[in-house]
Design a protein around this motif. Structure first.
Motif, PDB file in Angstrom:
ATOM      1  N   ASP A 422     -10.867 -14.413  -0.385  1.00 39.07           N
ATOM      2  CA  ASP A 422     -10.175 -15.695  -0.199  1.00 39.07           C
ATOM      3  C   ASP A 422      -8.653 -15.601  -0.545  1.00 39.07           C
ATOM      4  N   SER A 423      -8.244 -14.469  -1.069  1.00 35.55           N
ATOM      5  CA  SER A 423      -6.852 -14.378  -1.509  1.00 35.55           C
ATOM      6  C   SER A 423      -5.916 -14.191  -0.314  1.00 35.55           C
ATOM      7  N   ALA A 424      -4.617 -14.565  -0.454  1.00 32.21           N
ATOM      8  CA  ALA A 424      -3.620 -14.464   0.616  1.00 32.21           C
ATOM      9  C   ALA A 424      -3.270 -13.030   0.899  1.00 32.21           C
ATOM     10  N   SER A 425      -3.224 -12.214  -0.136  1.00 34.35           N
ATOM     11  CA  SER A 425      -2.877 -10.813   0.069  1.00 34.35           C
ATOM     12  C   SER A 425      -3.866 -10.124   0.971  1.00 34.35           C
ATOM     13  N   TRP A 426      -5.129 -10.508   0.818  1.00 41.39           N
ATOM     14  CA  TRP A 426      -6.186  -9.889   1.652  1.00 41.39           C
ATOM     15  C   TRP A 426      -5.996 -10.250   3.102  1.00 41.39           C
ATOM     16  N   VAL A 428      -3.069 -11.099   4.516  1.00 39.37           N
ATOM     17  CA  VAL A 428      -1.830 -10.543   5.041  1.00 39.37           C
ATOM     18  C   VAL A 428      -2.033  -9.084   5.383  1.00 39.37           C
ATOM     19  N   THR A 429      -2.822  -8.389   4.598  1.00 37.10           N
ATOM     20  CA  THR A 429      -3.010  -6.945   4.809  1.00 37.10           C
ATOM     21  C   THR A 429      -4.101  -6.617   5.787  1.00 37.10           C
ATOM     22  N   HIS A 430      -4.655  -7.603   6.423  1.00 33.54           N
ATOM     23  CA  HIS A 430      -5.789  -7.363   7.344  1.00 33.54           C
ATOM     24  C   HIS A 430      -5.397  -6.477   8.503  1.00 33.54           C
ATOM     25  N   PRO A 431      -4.150  -6.674   9.155  1.00 33.49           N
ATOM     26  CA  PRO A 431      -3.812  -5.802  10.289  1.00 33.49           C
ATOM     27  C   PRO A 431      -3.649  -4.382   9.834  1.00 33.49           C
ATOM     28  N   LEU A 432      -3.129  -4.175   8.678  1.00 30.21           N
ATOM     29  CA  LEU A 432      -2.934  -2.818   8.195  1.00 30.21           C
ATOM     30  C   LEU A 432      -4.265  -2.143   7.965  1.00 30.21           C
ATOM     31  N   ARG A 433      -5.221  -2.826   7.496  1.00 29.05           N
ATOM     32  CA  ARG A 433      -6.534  -2.222   7.220  1.00 29.05           C
ATOM     33  C   ARG A 433      -7.203  -1.845   8.524  1.00 29.05           C
ATOM     34  N   SER A 434      -7.001  -2.705   9.546  1.00 32.16           N
ATOM     35  CA  SER A 434      -7.613  -2.402  10.842  1.00 32.16           C
ATOM     36  C   SER A 434      -6.985  -1.158  11.437  1.00 32.16           C
ATOM     37  N   MET A 435      -5.671  -1.019  11.353  1.00 30.67           N
ATOM     38  CA  MET A 435      -4.998   0.163  11.896  1.00 30.67           C
ATOM     39  C   MET A 435      -5.437   1.388  11.144  1.00 30.67           C
ATOM     40  N   SER A 436      -5.513   1.283   9.866  1.00 33.09           N
ATOM     41  CA  SER A 436      -5.930   2.438   9.054  1.00 33.09           C
ATOM     42  C   SER A 436      -7.348   2.860   9.395  1.00 33.09           C
ATOM     43  N   LEU A 437      -8.185   1.897   9.703  1.00 33.05           N
ATOM     44  CA  LEU A 437      -9.578   2.217  10.059  1.00 33.05           C
ATOM     45  C   LEU A 437      -9.634   2.910  11.394  1.00 33.05           C
ATOM     46  N   ALA A 438      -8.770   2.446  12.293  1.00 33.04           N
ATOM     47  CA  ALA A 438      -8.776   3.077  13.619  1.00 33.04           C
ATOM     48  C   ALA A 438      -8.273   4.492  13.544  1.00 33.04           C
TER      49      ALA A 438
END
Length: 445
Positions: A422-426, A428-438
């Motif tokens: 539920d936090s804002a940081s989570w 905001v960092t969602h696109p970065l996590r997706s790219m890193s996963l890819a």
């Protein structure tokens, strides 16, 4: 149409002097199928094979003779005036009752009592009133033998027995003239009973109720030479000439009876018997005078003999009762013995069953010991298992405590995760996590 008349019932009357074979003849006729009385006079030492005459008829005849001032051992003629007295009817009525009670059947009967020789008018009237056809069988024995037999039994002078023989013989012959009758001798009956019985039934023109050969074993067992203890001649069936010479009053009737037995009756013989009877009647007053002392002695002896006979009858009755009691006790002993045998067999079965139970108890004891040993082993295993269960229980408690701690930690992490998501940081960092996963995924070929 008148009904057919009821056929008369046949009555064989055995006539003869005491100790002349009347009992033997009556016993033979009984075994030939003729009806004997219901109340037979019991056998005595004087006649061990039995008398085959009615005790009731015997008592009636004794009472009748006494009412006429006579007795069984009276050699004088019976008082003919008695038949005109009121006592005749009284005794006749009683005799009818006796006949009805003694002979309840329907076949031919045997009526025997030497006293009847002197009472023939009375019994012929009674039998006619009762519906019987009398057939007379007259049996004789030499007077010397009769006198000797009575002297032995009663203690009399032999002359008295011979005179009594003459009275019975004369009265029996005179009282049955013109009636159906036959004559037999005691000698002939013992020597050849088949011939004697054939003469009786053939002479009377009647058929025997029982076949000769059927009855033969019983008759031959019944008759024997020991029936005759007093003999006057050289042997059984001796001719009259071989016998000792007797006074004419005795010897002449004996010759006539022997001849009638062998070849039948003759009229001139009846005249001779009548003459002897008349001479006896004429001599009776003188004989009475001579015989008075003997009569008194005879009366005393007769009373003593009667008392002895009565005592013997009582003794025989008591002996029979004792015999019956002994037989009953023997039967009870037999039943008790069988019961004891049954109990012994049952006891043997119980002992076998007890031994079987003992064996079973022994095996069960061994089995129980084995079970106890096994139970001990199981108890040890149970104790060990209980110890293991205890330790397992402690371990389970530790695991449950650890599981509780883990569940608490998981709950904390879930809470933290939820807060993180539920936090804002989570976000905001969602696109970065997706790219890193890819970028970490392997490239497809």
């Amino acid at each position: 149409m008148l009904p057919d008349p009821v056929p008369l019932r046949t009555a064989f009357l055995v006539l003869g002097m005491h100790r002349s074979g009347t009992s033997a003849l009556a016993g033979v006729l009984g075994r030939m199928g003729c009806e004997l009385p219901q109340n037979l006079m019991p056998a005595t030492e004087a006649n061990a094979r039995g008398y085959f005459e009615s005790s009731e008829v015997f008592r009636l005849n004794d009472t009748l003779l006494a009412s006429a001032g006579s007795s069984w051992d009276d050699w004088r003629a019976f008082d003919a005036e008695w038949y005109l007295s009121p006592q005749f009817e009284d005794h006749r009525a009683r005799a009818l009752e006796v006949l009805a009670g003694e002979f309840p059947g329907s076949g031919p009967i045997v009526l025997k009592d030497p006293r009847i020789c002197r009472l023939l008018p009375f019994w012929k009237r009674v039998l006619a009133d009762a519906g019987f056809r009398p057939l007379f069988v007259c049996i004789h024995r030499p007077p010397g033998e009769v006198g000797a037999s009575l002297a032995h039994r009663n203690g009399w002078p032999e002359a008295r027995g011979r005179l009594l023989w003459l009275r019975h013989v004369l009265d029996a012959e005179a009282g049955t003239r013109g009636d159906a009758r036959v004559f037999v001798s005691y000698d002939g009956l013992l020597a050849d009973w088949r011939r004697a019985t054939g003469h009786i039934f053939g002479g009377l023109d009647v058929a025997p109720p029982r076949g000769l050969e059927e009855a033969a074993p019983e008759i031959e067992d019944f008759l024997s030479a020991d029936l005759r203890r007093f003999r006057s001649g050289a042997g059984q069936g001796a001719e009259p000439a071989s016998r000792p010479r007797l006074p004419d009053w005795l010897d002449r009737p004996l010759e006539i009876l022997d001849r009638w037995t062998a070849s039948g009756e003759r009229a001139e013989d009846r005249d001779a018997l009548d003459r002897i009877g008349a001479e006896l009647a004429a001599a009776t007053p003188m004989l009475e005078t001579l015989a008075t002392p003997l009569a008194e002695l005879g009366g005393r002896l007769a009373r003593e003999t009667a008392a002895l006979a009565e005592a013997e009858t009582r003794r025989l009755q008591e002996a029979r009762q004792l015999g019956d009691l002994a037989a009953e006790l023997q039967l009870q002993v037999h039943h008790k013995s069988r019961h004891i045998q049954e109990l012994e067999r049952h006891a043997s079965q119980l002992e076998a069953h007890l031994e079987e139970l003992r064996q079973q108890v022994h095996h069960r004891t061994l089995h129980e010991a084995e079970l106890e040993r096994h139970a001990g082993s199981l108890s040890a295993q149970i104790a060990e298992l209980r110890q293991q269960v205890h330790h397992k229980g402690l371990h389970v408690l530790e695991l449950e405590a650890h599981a509780g701690r883990l569940e608490s930690r998981i709950a904390d992490l879930e809470t933290e995760r939820a807060a993180l998501l539920d936090s804002a940081s989570w976000k905001v960092t969602h696109p970065l996590r997706s790219m890193s996963l890819a970028l970490r995924r392997p490239k497809s070929e």
